[in-house]
Design an enzyme around this catalytic site. Structure first.
Site, short mmCIF file in Angstrom:
data_model
loop_
_atom_site.label_atom_id
_atom_site.label_comp_id
_atom_site.label_asym_id
_atom_site.label_seq_id
_atom_site.Cartn_x
_atom_site.Cartn_y
_atom_site.Cartn_z
N ASP A 219 0.82 -1.21 0.00
CA ASP A 219 0.00 0.00 0.00
C ASP A 219 0.85 1.27 0.00
O ASP A 219 0.41 2.32 -0.46
CB ASP A 219 -0.92 -0.01 1.22
CG ASP A 219 -1.87 -1.20 1.19
OD1 ASP A 219 -2.56 -1.36 0.17
OD2 ASP A 219 -1.91 -1.95 2.17
N GLU A 224 2.20 6.99 -2.26
CA GLU A 224 3.05 7.92 -3.02
C GLU A 224 2.36 8.38 -4.30
O GLU A 224 2.40 9.56 -4.66
CB GLU A 224 4.37 7.24 -3.40
CG GLU A 224 5.34 7.08 -2.28
CD GLU A 224 6.71 6.65 -2.81
OE1 GLU A 224 6.95 6.75 -4.03
OE2 GLU A 224 7.53 6.23 -1.99
#
Ligand code: ADP
Ligand code: MG
Length: 583
Positions: A219, A224
Protein backbone atom coordinates in the site's frame (compact mmCIF):
# COMPACT_ATOMS: atom_id res chain seq x y z
CA UNK A 1 -20.40 -23.70 -44.87
CA UNK A 2 -21.50 -20.87 -42.68
CA UNK A 3 -23.46 -22.05 -39.70
CA UNK A 4 -23.99 -18.64 -38.21
CA UNK A 5 -27.44 -17.80 -37.13
CA UNK A 6 -26.38 -14.40 -35.92
CA UNK A 7 -26.53 -10.76 -36.70
CA UNK A 8 -23.44 -9.37 -38.45
CA UNK A 9 -21.44 -8.13 -35.51
CA UNK A 10 -22.52 -8.27 -31.92
CA UNK A 11 -20.17 -5.44 -31.03
CA UNK A 12 -22.84 -3.08 -32.33
CA UNK A 13 -25.02 -4.27 -29.50
CA UNK A 14 -22.88 -3.50 -26.51
CA UNK A 15 -25.75 -2.50 -24.35
CA UNK A 16 -28.36 -4.72 -25.87
CA UNK A 17 -28.57 -8.47 -26.12
CA UNK A 18 -25.57 -10.12 -27.72
CA UNK A 19 -26.66 -12.18 -30.69
CA UNK A 20 -25.94 -15.88 -30.60
CA UNK A 21 -23.01 -17.19 -32.57
CA UNK A 22 -22.79 -20.83 -33.52
CA UNK A 23 -20.01 -22.75 -35.30
CA UNK A 24 -18.22 -26.07 -35.57
CA UNK A 25 -14.48 -26.04 -34.94
CA UNK A 26 -11.62 -28.26 -33.83
CA UNK A 27 -10.83 -27.87 -30.12
CA UNK A 28 -7.04 -27.62 -30.33
CA UNK A 29 -6.19 -27.99 -26.66
CA UNK A 30 -8.54 -30.75 -25.51
CA UNK A 31 -7.83 -33.74 -27.75
CA UNK A 32 -8.23 -32.02 -31.15
CA UNK A 33 -11.83 -33.17 -31.42
CA UNK A 34 -14.58 -31.54 -33.44
CA UNK A 35 -16.88 -29.41 -31.33
CA UNK A 36 -19.94 -27.31 -31.68
CA UNK A 37 -19.32 -23.93 -30.14
CA UNK A 38 -22.04 -21.47 -29.24
CA UNK A 39 -21.77 -18.02 -27.79
CA UNK A 40 -24.67 -16.73 -25.74
CA UNK A 41 -25.09 -13.73 -23.50
CA UNK A 42 -22.69 -14.69 -20.73
CA UNK A 43 -21.54 -18.17 -21.71
CA UNK A 44 -19.43 -19.97 -24.26
CA UNK A 45 -20.68 -23.54 -24.63
CA UNK A 46 -18.46 -26.21 -26.15
CA UNK A 47 -19.93 -29.61 -27.00
CA UNK A 48 -18.00 -32.53 -28.49
CA UNK A 49 -19.77 -33.56 -31.66
CA UNK A 50 -18.84 -37.22 -31.29
CA UNK A 51 -20.34 -37.71 -27.87
CA UNK A 52 -23.95 -38.45 -27.23
CA UNK A 53 -26.13 -35.40 -26.51
CA UNK A 54 -25.60 -33.89 -23.10
CA UNK A 55 -22.18 -35.48 -22.72
CA UNK A 56 -18.87 -33.76 -23.31
CA UNK A 57 -20.48 -30.36 -22.85
CA UNK A 58 -18.57 -27.62 -21.08
CA UNK A 59 -19.96 -24.18 -20.32
CA UNK A 60 -17.51 -21.31 -19.79
CA UNK A 61 -18.71 -18.26 -17.91
CA UNK A 62 -17.69 -15.17 -19.85
CA UNK A 63 -17.43 -13.24 -16.60
CA UNK A 64 -14.25 -15.28 -16.08
CA UNK A 65 -12.85 -14.40 -19.50
CA UNK A 66 -10.13 -11.71 -19.74
CA UNK A 67 -9.74 -11.72 -23.51
CA UNK A 68 -9.80 -13.50 -26.83
CA UNK A 69 -7.57 -13.18 -29.87
CA UNK A 70 -7.51 -14.53 -33.42
CA UNK A 71 -4.37 -15.59 -35.30
CA UNK A 72 -3.09 -17.47 -38.33
CA UNK A 73 -1.49 -20.87 -38.12
CA UNK A 74 2.29 -20.90 -37.76
CA UNK A 75 2.61 -23.19 -40.74
CA UNK A 76 2.10 -21.37 -44.07
CA UNK A 77 0.53 -24.49 -45.54
CA UNK A 78 -2.19 -24.29 -42.88
CA UNK A 79 -5.19 -22.54 -44.42
CA UNK A 80 -7.03 -22.59 -41.12
CA UNK A 81 -7.17 -19.77 -38.57
CA UNK A 82 -7.47 -19.88 -34.80
CA UNK A 83 -9.05 -18.11 -31.89
CA UNK A 84 -8.07 -18.48 -28.27
CA UNK A 85 -10.15 -17.39 -25.30
CA UNK A 86 -8.54 -16.94 -21.87
CA UNK A 87 -10.51 -17.78 -18.75
CA UNK A 88 -9.57 -17.52 -15.07
CA UNK A 89 -12.39 -19.34 -13.28
CA UNK A 90 -12.36 -20.18 -9.59
CA UNK A 91 -11.33 -23.76 -9.16
CA UNK A 92 -10.69 -25.89 -6.15
CA UNK A 93 -7.03 -25.82 -5.24
CA UNK A 94 -5.08 -28.99 -5.46
CA UNK A 95 -5.03 -30.85 -2.12
CA UNK A 96 -7.00 -28.15 -0.36
CA UNK A 97 -10.51 -26.94 0.34
CA UNK A 98 -9.99 -23.39 -0.84
CA UNK A 99 -10.84 -21.87 -4.19
CA UNK A 100 -8.55 -19.77 -6.38
CA UNK A 101 -8.59 -18.37 -9.90
CA UNK A 102 -6.72 -20.62 -12.31
CA UNK A 103 -5.92 -20.08 -15.97
CA UNK A 104 -7.75 -22.02 -18.63
CA UNK A 105 -7.23 -21.46 -22.34
CA UNK A 106 -9.67 -22.57 -25.03
CA UNK A 107 -8.31 -22.59 -28.59
CA UNK A 108 -10.31 -23.45 -31.71
CA UNK A 109 -9.27 -23.97 -35.33
CA UNK A 110 -11.52 -22.41 -37.94
CA UNK A 111 -11.49 -24.06 -41.38
CA UNK A 112 -14.75 -23.05 -42.96
CA UNK A 113 -13.30 -22.14 -46.34
CA UNK A 114 -10.28 -22.83 -48.58
CA UNK A 115 -9.36 -19.17 -48.38
CA UNK A 116 -7.11 -18.52 -45.37
CA UNK A 117 -8.25 -14.89 -45.29
CA UNK A 118 -11.88 -15.86 -44.96
CA UNK A 119 -10.98 -18.21 -42.10
CA UNK A 120 -9.03 -15.51 -40.32
CA UNK A 121 -11.92 -13.08 -40.73
CA UNK A 122 -14.27 -15.64 -39.21
CA UNK A 123 -11.84 -16.28 -36.31
CA UNK A 124 -11.60 -12.52 -35.77
CA UNK A 125 -15.37 -12.21 -35.78
CA UNK A 126 -15.57 -14.82 -33.02
CA UNK A 127 -12.76 -13.26 -31.03
CA UNK A 128 -14.46 -9.86 -31.21
CA UNK A 129 -17.81 -11.28 -30.20
CA UNK A 130 -16.33 -13.20 -27.26
CA UNK A 131 -14.39 -10.14 -26.08
CA UNK A 132 -17.45 -8.05 -26.39
CA UNK A 133 -19.63 -10.42 -24.40
CA UNK A 134 -16.88 -10.81 -21.79
CA UNK A 135 -16.56 -7.11 -21.10
CA UNK A 136 -20.25 -6.41 -20.87
CA UNK A 137 -20.70 -6.00 -17.11
CA UNK A 138 -23.65 -7.58 -15.41
CA UNK A 139 -26.30 -5.12 -14.30
CA UNK A 140 -25.27 -3.81 -10.89
CA UNK A 141 -27.44 -4.05 -7.84
CA UNK A 142 -25.19 -2.01 -5.54
CA UNK A 143 -25.98 1.37 -7.09
CA UNK A 144 -22.31 2.18 -7.76
CA UNK A 145 -21.43 4.00 -10.99
CA UNK A 146 -18.95 1.92 -12.94
CA UNK A 147 -17.03 2.68 -16.11
CA UNK A 148 -14.65 0.54 -18.13
CA UNK A 149 -11.05 0.84 -19.25
CA UNK A 150 -10.68 1.19 -23.02
CA UNK A 151 -8.91 -1.46 -25.13
CA UNK A 152 -6.15 -1.64 -25.94
CA UNK A 153 -5.37 -0.20 -22.56
CA UNK A 154 -2.08 1.59 -21.83
CA UNK A 155 -0.98 0.87 -18.28
CA UNK A 156 1.95 2.27 -16.36
CA UNK A 157 2.95 -0.42 -13.85
CA UNK A 158 5.00 1.06 -11.01
CA UNK A 159 6.88 -1.70 -9.28
CA UNK A 160 8.82 -1.48 -6.03
CA UNK A 161 11.48 -4.22 -6.26
CA UNK A 162 12.07 -4.07 -2.50
CA UNK A 163 8.46 -4.43 -1.39
CA UNK A 164 7.40 -7.48 0.59
CA UNK A 165 10.00 -10.19 0.33
CA UNK A 166 11.65 -8.46 -2.61
CA UNK A 167 9.92 -10.59 -5.25
CA UNK A 168 7.71 -8.07 -7.01
CA UNK A 169 9.54 -8.36 -10.31
CA UNK A 170 9.29 -12.13 -10.49
CA UNK A 171 5.65 -11.96 -9.38
CA UNK A 172 5.00 -9.68 -12.34
CA UNK A 173 6.60 -11.96 -14.89
CA UNK A 174 5.14 -15.16 -13.43
CA UNK A 175 1.54 -14.12 -12.85
CA UNK A 176 0.69 -10.81 -14.47
CA UNK A 177 2.51 -10.18 -17.75
CA UNK A 178 0.83 -12.89 -19.83
CA UNK A 179 -2.60 -12.17 -18.36
CA UNK A 180 -2.37 -8.49 -19.32
CA UNK A 181 -1.34 -9.39 -22.88
CA UNK A 182 -4.32 -11.76 -23.11
CA UNK A 183 -6.56 -8.89 -22.03
CA UNK A 184 -5.16 -6.50 -24.66
CA UNK A 185 -3.58 -4.35 -21.97
CA UNK A 186 -0.15 -2.95 -22.75
CA UNK A 187 1.94 -2.62 -19.60
CA UNK A 188 4.97 -0.35 -19.35
CA UNK A 189 7.02 -1.40 -16.37
CA UNK A 190 8.56 1.35 -14.25
CA UNK A 191 10.80 0.05 -11.48
CA UNK A 192 11.20 2.46 -8.58
CA UNK A 193 14.73 3.17 -7.43
CA UNK A 194 14.15 4.84 -4.10
CA UNK A 195 11.51 6.10 -1.72
CA UNK A 196 9.32 8.83 -3.28
CA UNK A 197 10.43 7.88 -6.79
CA UNK A 198 6.89 6.87 -7.77
CA UNK A 199 5.62 10.15 -6.34
CA UNK A 200 8.05 12.13 -8.50
CA UNK A 201 7.23 10.09 -11.61
CA UNK A 202 3.47 10.61 -11.44
CA UNK A 203 3.90 14.28 -10.50
CA UNK A 204 5.74 14.88 -13.77
CA UNK A 205 4.10 12.26 -16.04
CA UNK A 206 2.18 13.11 -19.21
CA UNK A 207 -1.03 11.46 -18.07
CA UNK A 208 -2.63 11.64 -21.50
CA UNK A 209 -0.31 8.73 -22.40
CA UNK A 210 -1.88 6.41 -19.83
CA UNK A 211 -5.29 4.83 -19.32
CA UNK A 212 -4.38 3.57 -15.86
CA UNK A 213 -1.65 3.76 -13.22
CA UNK A 214 -1.12 0.43 -11.54
CA UNK A 215 1.25 -0.33 -8.72
CA UNK A 216 2.76 -3.71 -7.95
CA UNK A 217 3.94 -3.31 -4.36
CA UNK A 218 2.38 -2.79 -0.97
CA UNK A 219 0.00 0.00 0.00
CA UNK A 220 2.94 2.35 0.65
CA UNK A 221 3.67 2.83 -3.04
CA UNK A 222 0.05 3.71 -3.83
CA UNK A 223 0.19 6.31 -1.07
CA UNK A 224 3.05 7.92 -3.02
CA UNK A 225 1.12 7.76 -6.28
CA UNK A 226 -2.05 9.31 -4.83
CA UNK A 227 -0.11 12.17 -3.27
CA UNK A 228 2.05 12.66 -6.35
CA UNK A 229 -1.15 13.13 -8.37
CA UNK A 230 -2.55 15.54 -5.78
CA UNK A 231 0.63 17.65 -5.98
CA UNK A 232 0.05 18.44 -9.65
CA UNK A 233 -1.36 21.74 -10.85
CA UNK A 234 -3.97 19.69 -12.73
CA UNK A 235 -4.77 17.54 -9.67
CA UNK A 236 -8.50 17.62 -10.32
CA UNK A 237 -8.09 15.84 -13.64
CA UNK A 238 -4.99 13.86 -12.65
CA UNK A 239 -6.69 12.16 -9.72
CA UNK A 240 -9.35 10.90 -12.13
CA UNK A 241 -6.76 8.58 -13.69
CA UNK A 242 -7.91 5.04 -12.83
CA UNK A 243 -5.62 3.49 -10.21
CA UNK A 244 -5.01 -0.21 -9.84
CA UNK A 245 -3.20 -2.28 -7.26
CA UNK A 246 -1.47 -5.64 -7.52
CA UNK A 247 -0.32 -7.04 -4.17
CA UNK A 248 3.44 -7.46 -4.00
CA UNK A 249 4.22 -5.96 -0.61
CA UNK A 250 3.83 -7.07 2.95
CA UNK A 251 0.90 -4.70 3.54
CA UNK A 252 -1.66 -5.40 0.80
CA UNK A 253 -4.82 -4.08 2.40
CA UNK A 254 -6.30 -2.36 -0.65
CA UNK A 255 -5.71 -5.44 -2.81
CA UNK A 256 -7.49 -7.63 -0.25
CA UNK A 257 -10.32 -5.08 -0.13
CA UNK A 258 -10.77 -4.99 -3.91
CA UNK A 259 -10.85 -8.78 -3.94
CA UNK A 260 -13.60 -8.66 -1.35
CA UNK A 261 -15.66 -6.03 -3.20
CA UNK A 262 -15.60 -8.28 -6.28
CA UNK A 263 -17.43 -10.95 -4.29
CA UNK A 264 -14.47 -13.35 -4.36
CA UNK A 265 -13.56 -15.47 -1.34
CA UNK A 266 -10.76 -14.16 0.88
CA UNK A 267 -7.36 -14.94 -0.66
CA UNK A 268 -3.74 -14.52 0.33
CA UNK A 269 -0.38 -14.24 -1.39
CA UNK A 270 -0.10 -15.22 -5.03
CA UNK A 271 -3.75 -16.25 -5.21
CA UNK A 272 -4.72 -12.73 -4.19
CA UNK A 273 -2.32 -11.42 -6.81
CA UNK A 274 -3.92 -13.50 -9.58
CA UNK A 275 -7.37 -12.39 -8.47
CA UNK A 276 -6.34 -8.71 -8.52
CA UNK A 277 -4.64 -9.22 -11.88
CA UNK A 278 -7.88 -10.68 -13.18
CA UNK A 279 -9.88 -7.68 -11.89
CA UNK A 280 -7.38 -5.33 -13.52
CA UNK A 281 -7.88 -7.16 -16.82
CA UNK A 282 -11.66 -6.85 -16.51
CA UNK A 283 -11.06 -3.12 -16.11
CA UNK A 284 -14.14 -2.03 -14.17
CA UNK A 285 -13.54 1.39 -12.67
CA UNK A 286 -15.43 2.64 -9.61
CA UNK A 287 -15.21 5.74 -7.40
CA UNK A 288 -12.44 5.87 -4.80
CA UNK A 289 -12.90 7.89 -1.61
CA UNK A 290 -9.87 9.82 -0.48
CA UNK A 291 -9.36 11.28 2.95
CA UNK A 292 -7.66 14.65 3.32
CA UNK A 293 -5.39 14.60 6.36
CA UNK A 294 -4.00 17.66 8.18
CA UNK A 295 -1.12 17.63 10.62
CA UNK A 296 -0.21 20.17 13.30
CA UNK A 297 2.81 21.26 11.22
CA UNK A 298 0.44 22.40 8.48
CA UNK A 299 1.18 19.43 6.23
CA UNK A 300 -1.68 18.03 4.25
CA UNK A 301 -1.86 14.77 2.35
CA UNK A 302 -4.37 12.31 0.97
CA UNK A 303 -5.02 8.85 2.30
CA UNK A 304 -6.92 5.98 0.67
CA UNK A 305 -6.83 3.31 3.36
CA UNK A 306 -6.47 4.02 7.05
CA UNK A 307 -5.40 6.28 9.86
CA UNK A 308 -4.21 4.61 13.04
CA UNK A 309 -3.01 5.63 16.48
CA UNK A 310 -1.99 3.43 19.39
CA UNK A 311 -1.93 -0.34 19.14
CA UNK A 312 -2.44 -0.67 15.38
CA UNK A 313 0.10 2.02 14.49
CA UNK A 314 2.64 0.50 16.88
CA UNK A 315 2.21 -2.92 15.30
CA UNK A 316 2.49 -1.46 11.83
CA UNK A 317 5.79 0.23 12.59
CA UNK A 318 7.33 -2.37 14.86
CA UNK A 319 6.50 -5.23 12.52
CA UNK A 320 8.62 -3.66 9.78
CA UNK A 321 11.50 -5.65 11.23
CA UNK A 322 9.64 -8.91 10.46
CA UNK A 323 8.98 -8.01 6.82
CA UNK A 324 10.79 -11.16 5.66
CA UNK A 325 7.80 -13.20 6.83
CA UNK A 326 5.55 -11.24 4.42
CA UNK A 327 1.94 -10.56 5.35
CA UNK A 328 2.26 -12.60 8.57
CA UNK A 329 4.31 -9.75 10.00
CA UNK A 330 1.15 -8.09 11.35
CA UNK A 331 0.07 -11.16 13.29
CA UNK A 332 3.55 -11.56 14.71
CA UNK A 333 3.67 -7.85 15.59
CA UNK A 334 0.24 -8.07 17.23
CA UNK A 335 1.35 -10.86 19.55
CA UNK A 336 4.52 -9.02 20.50
CA UNK A 337 2.69 -5.75 21.17
CA UNK A 338 -0.03 -7.47 23.21
CA UNK A 339 2.69 -8.52 25.60
CA UNK A 340 3.49 -4.88 26.36
CA UNK A 341 0.14 -3.23 25.88
CA UNK A 342 -0.02 0.55 26.34
CA UNK A 343 -2.78 3.01 27.14
CA UNK A 344 -2.56 6.32 25.31
CA UNK A 345 -4.11 9.52 26.59
CA UNK A 346 -5.80 11.78 24.11
CA UNK A 347 -8.97 13.35 22.79
CA UNK A 348 -11.09 12.12 19.93
CA UNK A 349 -13.90 13.98 18.18
CA UNK A 350 -15.80 13.19 15.02
CA UNK A 351 -18.62 14.24 12.75
CA UNK A 352 -21.07 11.34 12.47
CA UNK A 353 -21.99 10.35 8.91
CA UNK A 354 -25.62 9.99 9.82
CA UNK A 355 -27.81 12.24 11.92
CA UNK A 356 -27.49 11.31 15.56
CA UNK A 357 -30.27 11.98 18.04
CA UNK A 358 -29.90 14.34 20.95
CA UNK A 359 -27.28 16.74 22.18
CA UNK A 360 -26.45 14.32 25.02
CA UNK A 361 -25.35 11.80 22.41
CA UNK A 362 -22.74 14.22 21.19
CA UNK A 363 -20.69 13.91 24.29
CA UNK A 364 -19.95 10.29 24.14
CA UNK A 365 -18.66 8.04 26.84
CA UNK A 366 -18.52 4.31 26.69
CA UNK A 367 -21.95 4.25 28.33
CA UNK A 368 -23.39 6.08 25.33
CA UNK A 369 -21.73 3.76 22.87
CA UNK A 370 -24.22 2.07 20.61
CA UNK A 371 -22.28 -1.15 20.90
CA UNK A 372 -22.45 -1.38 24.65
CA UNK A 373 -25.15 -3.95 25.03
CA UNK A 374 -25.15 -4.46 28.75
CA UNK A 375 -25.07 -1.68 31.31
CA UNK A 376 -23.38 -3.99 33.81
CA UNK A 377 -20.23 -3.87 31.72
CA UNK A 378 -19.75 -0.19 32.51
CA UNK A 379 -18.84 -0.80 36.08
CA UNK A 380 -15.64 -2.59 35.10
CA UNK A 381 -14.63 0.11 32.72
CA UNK A 382 -12.02 2.01 34.67
CA UNK A 383 -10.30 -0.96 36.14
CA UNK A 384 -7.96 -3.14 34.17
CA UNK A 385 -10.14 -6.18 33.69
CA UNK A 386 -8.59 -9.51 34.53
CA UNK A 387 -7.80 -11.70 31.55
CA UNK A 388 -10.83 -13.74 30.59
CA UNK A 389 -11.08 -17.34 29.58
CA UNK A 390 -9.53 -17.23 26.12
CA UNK A 391 -6.48 -19.17 25.19
CA UNK A 392 -4.66 -19.34 28.48
CA UNK A 393 -1.48 -20.40 26.73
CA UNK A 394 -1.38 -17.19 24.71
CA UNK A 395 -2.13 -15.24 27.82
CA UNK A 396 0.49 -16.71 30.04
CA UNK A 397 3.01 -16.36 27.28
CA UNK A 398 2.28 -12.67 27.31
CA UNK A 399 2.48 -12.16 31.06
CA UNK A 400 -0.88 -10.50 31.64
CA UNK A 401 0.29 -7.81 34.01
CA UNK A 402 -1.14 -4.33 34.34
CA UNK A 403 -1.30 -2.25 31.18
CA UNK A 404 1.39 0.40 30.99
CA UNK A 405 0.44 4.05 30.70
CA UNK A 406 3.25 6.00 29.07
CA UNK A 407 1.60 9.34 29.76
CA UNK A 408 2.75 11.49 32.65
CA UNK A 409 0.14 14.09 31.68
CA UNK A 410 -2.80 11.90 32.56
CA UNK A 411 -3.78 13.52 35.86
CA UNK A 412 -3.58 17.09 34.60
CA UNK A 413 -6.25 16.61 31.98
CA UNK A 414 -9.65 18.12 32.09
CA UNK A 415 -12.29 17.03 29.56
CA UNK A 416 -13.75 20.56 29.56
CA UNK A 417 -10.59 21.70 27.81
CA UNK A 418 -12.10 20.51 24.59
CA UNK A 419 -15.70 21.59 25.19
CA UNK A 420 -17.15 23.47 22.21
CA UNK A 421 -18.35 27.08 22.57
CA UNK A 422 -20.35 29.60 20.56
CA UNK A 423 -17.27 30.58 18.73
CA UNK A 424 -17.21 27.12 17.21
CA UNK A 425 -20.45 27.79 15.39
CA UNK A 426 -18.91 30.80 13.68
CA UNK A 427 -16.06 28.55 12.81
CA UNK A 428 -18.48 26.26 11.07
CA UNK A 429 -20.04 29.10 9.09
CA UNK A 430 -16.62 30.16 7.98
CA UNK A 431 -15.59 26.65 7.16
CA UNK A 432 -14.42 27.27 3.65
CA UNK A 433 -12.46 30.34 4.80
CA UNK A 434 -10.82 28.23 7.40
CA UNK A 435 -9.97 25.55 4.94
CA UNK A 436 -8.22 28.22 2.91
CA UNK A 437 -6.30 29.40 5.99
CA UNK A 438 -5.29 25.85 6.57
CA UNK A 439 -4.09 25.45 3.04
CA UNK A 440 -2.07 28.63 3.28
CA UNK A 441 -0.53 27.40 6.50
CA UNK A 442 0.28 24.19 4.67
CA UNK A 443 2.02 25.97 1.87
CA UNK A 444 4.41 27.56 4.35
CA UNK A 445 5.72 24.13 5.21
CA UNK A 446 6.80 21.30 2.93
CA UNK A 447 3.26 20.36 1.85
CA UNK A 448 2.87 20.49 -1.92
CA UNK A 449 -0.44 18.70 -1.97
CA UNK A 450 -3.39 20.54 -3.50
CA UNK A 451 -6.97 19.35 -3.61
CA UNK A 452 -10.49 20.48 -2.73
CA UNK A 453 -11.08 22.61 0.39
CA UNK A 454 -11.94 20.71 3.55
CA UNK A 455 -15.18 22.45 4.34
CA UNK A 456 -15.91 20.28 7.41
CA UNK A 457 -12.66 21.04 9.24
CA UNK A 458 -11.94 24.13 11.34
CA UNK A 459 -8.27 25.02 11.81
CA UNK A 460 -6.53 22.55 14.12
CA UNK A 461 -5.92 25.18 16.80
CA UNK A 462 -9.63 25.97 17.08
CA UNK A 463 -12.21 23.75 18.79
CA UNK A 464 -14.30 21.37 16.75
CA UNK A 465 -17.88 22.45 15.94
CA UNK A 466 -20.51 21.75 18.62
CA UNK A 467 -22.41 19.29 16.47
CA UNK A 468 -19.40 16.98 16.41
CA UNK A 469 -19.37 14.08 18.86
CA UNK A 470 -16.66 14.26 21.51
CA UNK A 471 -15.43 11.18 23.29
CA UNK A 472 -15.10 12.05 26.97
CA UNK A 473 -12.83 9.15 27.89
CA UNK A 474 -9.19 9.86 27.34
CA UNK A 475 -7.50 6.50 27.75
CA UNK A 476 -7.28 4.71 24.44
CA UNK A 477 -5.75 1.41 23.42
CA UNK A 478 -6.24 2.25 19.77
CA UNK A 479 -8.01 4.53 17.34
CA UNK A 480 -8.44 3.16 13.83
CA UNK A 481 -10.13 4.98 10.95
CA UNK A 482 -10.70 2.78 7.91
CA UNK A 483 -12.06 3.63 4.46
CA UNK A 484 -11.41 0.24 2.85
CA UNK A 485 -12.44 -3.08 4.32
CA UNK A 486 -9.07 -4.74 5.00
CA UNK A 487 -6.37 -3.41 7.33
CA UNK A 488 -3.87 -5.96 6.04
CA UNK A 489 -4.21 -8.97 3.79
CA UNK A 490 -5.77 -11.03 6.58
CA UNK A 491 -7.42 -8.46 8.85
CA UNK A 492 -10.97 -7.58 7.83
CA UNK A 493 -11.20 -4.56 10.10
CA UNK A 494 -14.14 -2.78 8.43
CA UNK A 495 -16.36 -5.41 6.80
CA UNK A 496 -18.99 -2.81 5.91
CA UNK A 497 -16.60 -0.48 4.06
CA UNK A 498 -16.73 -0.03 0.28
CA UNK A 499 -14.27 1.99 -1.78
CA UNK A 500 -16.78 4.69 -2.67
CA UNK A 501 -19.21 4.72 0.25
CA UNK A 502 -18.20 8.24 1.32
CA UNK A 503 -17.65 7.03 4.85
CA UNK A 504 -14.84 6.79 7.38
CA UNK A 505 -15.35 3.65 9.47
CA UNK A 506 -14.04 4.68 12.86
CA UNK A 507 -13.15 2.13 15.53
CA UNK A 508 -11.68 2.82 18.91
CA UNK A 509 -10.88 0.68 21.90
CA UNK A 510 -10.90 2.36 25.29
CA UNK A 511 -8.70 1.45 28.21
CA UNK A 512 -9.97 -1.27 30.49
CA UNK A 513 -9.89 -3.99 27.89
CA UNK A 514 -7.99 -7.10 28.91
CA UNK A 515 -5.21 -8.54 26.80
CA UNK A 516 -7.21 -11.68 26.24
CA UNK A 517 -10.22 -9.68 25.04
CA UNK A 518 -8.01 -7.65 22.74
CA UNK A 519 -6.41 -10.78 21.35
CA UNK A 520 -9.86 -12.20 20.79
CA UNK A 521 -10.83 -9.05 18.87
CA UNK A 522 -7.84 -9.41 16.57
CA UNK A 523 -8.44 -13.10 16.01
CA UNK A 524 -12.09 -12.35 15.20
CA UNK A 525 -10.96 -9.61 12.84
CA UNK A 526 -9.57 -12.23 10.49
CA UNK A 527 -13.19 -12.93 9.59
CA UNK A 528 -14.46 -9.45 10.31
CA UNK A 529 -16.56 -10.67 13.24
CA UNK A 530 -14.96 -8.49 15.95
CA UNK A 531 -18.14 -6.49 16.55
CA UNK A 532 -19.88 -9.74 17.41
CA UNK A 533 -17.44 -10.14 20.32
CA UNK A 534 -19.53 -7.48 22.08
CA UNK A 535 -16.45 -6.05 23.70
CA UNK A 536 -17.72 -3.06 25.76
CA UNK A 537 -14.56 -1.04 25.14
CA UNK A 538 -14.80 -1.32 21.34
CA UNK A 539 -16.80 1.40 19.64
CA UNK A 540 -17.65 1.63 15.93
CA UNK A 541 -18.93 4.78 14.25
CA UNK A 542 -19.40 5.85 10.65
CA UNK A 543 -18.10 9.40 10.32
CA UNK A 544 -17.21 12.05 7.74
CA UNK A 545 -14.49 13.86 9.65
CA UNK A 546 -12.48 13.35 12.80
CA UNK A 547 -9.88 14.97 14.99
CA UNK A 548 -7.40 13.20 17.19
CA UNK A 549 -5.30 15.00 19.79
CA UNK A 550 -2.76 12.71 21.44
CA UNK A 551 -1.82 13.84 24.92
CA UNK A 552 0.66 11.09 25.70
CA UNK A 553 4.03 12.58 24.78
CA UNK A 554 5.19 9.50 22.92
CA UNK A 555 3.43 7.36 20.40
CA UNK A 556 2.96 6.76 16.72
CA UNK A 557 0.43 7.60 14.05
CA UNK A 558 0.29 5.85 10.71
CA UNK A 559 -1.57 6.84 7.59
CA UNK A 560 -2.03 4.05 5.02
CA UNK A 561 0.52 2.08 7.00
CA UNK A 562 3.20 4.80 6.72
CA UNK A 563 4.38 6.62 9.83
CA UNK A 564 3.58 10.34 9.92
CA UNK A 565 4.51 13.04 12.41
CA UNK A 566 3.11 12.47 15.90
CA UNK A 567 0.71 15.10 17.15
CA UNK A 568 -2.76 16.51 16.55
CA UNK A 569 -4.27 15.34 13.33
CA UNK A 570 -7.61 15.81 11.62
CA UNK A 571 -9.18 14.39 8.52
CA UNK A 572 -12.19 14.64 6.26
CA UNK A 573 -13.43 12.28 3.57
CA UNK A 574 -13.93 13.30 -0.06
CA UNK A 575 -16.29 10.75 -1.56
CA UNK A 576 -15.30 9.55 -5.03
CA UNK A 577 -12.44 12.00 -5.50
CA UNK A 578 -10.38 9.29 -7.21
CA UNK A 579 -11.00 6.23 -9.35
CA UNK A 580 -10.15 2.64 -8.58
CA UNK A 581 -9.98 -0.41 -10.80
CA UNK A 582 -11.95 -2.91 -8.76
CA UNK A 583 -14.53 -5.62 -9.28
P1 ADP B 1 5.53 -3.05 1.76
O1 ADP B 1 4.08 -3.41 1.86
O2 ADP B 1 6.37 -4.26 1.57
O3 ADP B 1 5.94 -2.18 2.88
P2 ADP B 1 5.35 -0.71 0.14
O4 ADP B 1 4.83 -0.56 -1.23
O5 ADP B 1 4.45 -0.24 1.23
O6 ADP B 1 5.70 -2.24 0.41
O7 ADP B 1 6.74 0.03 0.17
C1 ADP B 1 7.42 0.30 1.36
C2 ADP B 1 8.20 1.60 1.20
O8 ADP B 1 9.21 1.47 0.23
C3 ADP B 1 7.35 2.76 0.77
O9 ADP B 1 7.47 3.77 1.72
C4 ADP B 1 7.95 3.20 -0.54
O10 ADP B 1 7.96 4.59 -0.64
C5 ADP B 1 9.35 2.71 -0.47
N1 ADP B 1 10.01 2.43 -1.76
C6 ADP B 1 9.49 2.49 -3.01
N2 ADP B 1 10.39 2.11 -3.94
C7 ADP B 1 11.53 1.82 -3.27
C8 ADP B 1 12.83 1.37 -3.66
N3 ADP B 1 13.12 1.14 -4.94
N4 ADP B 1 13.72 1.17 -2.69
C9 ADP B 1 13.42 1.35 -1.40
N5 ADP B 1 12.22 1.79 -0.96
C10 ADP B 1 11.28 2.02 -1.88
MG1 MG C 1 3.86 -0.70 3.27
Amino acid sequence: MDRDKTEPDPSHHRNGIVGLLYGEFIDIINGKVRCSVSLADHALTVQKITSSPGQGKVVFDLNDCVGCRAFKGEDNADTGAYFSAYFYPFKRKWLSFGMARQRLEQCFRVALAQDPRANLEEAERWARAIRDASFRPLPRTDGVEYSELRRPCRIMVLLNPNSGRGQALSLFSTHIQRMLTEADAVPTLVITEHQNHAREIVREADLSQWDALVILSGDGLLFEVVNGLMEREDWEEAIQTPLGILPGGSGNALAASINRYSGAPALLGEELLVSCGFLLCKGLVSPLDLVSVHMASGQRFFSFLSLAWGFVADVDIESERYRQVGAARFLLGTLVRLASLRVYQGRLAFLPAHEEGTVEDRVEGVAASSFTRSSSTNSSFHSTSPPDSLSSSFCSAMSCGPVADPSPTHSTLCPEDSAPDDHTLNTLHNASNNAMKLLQAGSQTTSLVKGPPDSLLPPLDEPVPTHWTQVTEQGFILVLAMYQSFLSEDLLAAPEARSGDGCIHLYYVLEGVSRAALLRLFLAMERGTHMACECPQLVYRQVRALRLEPLSPQGAITVDGEQVEYGSIQAQIHGGLGKLISG
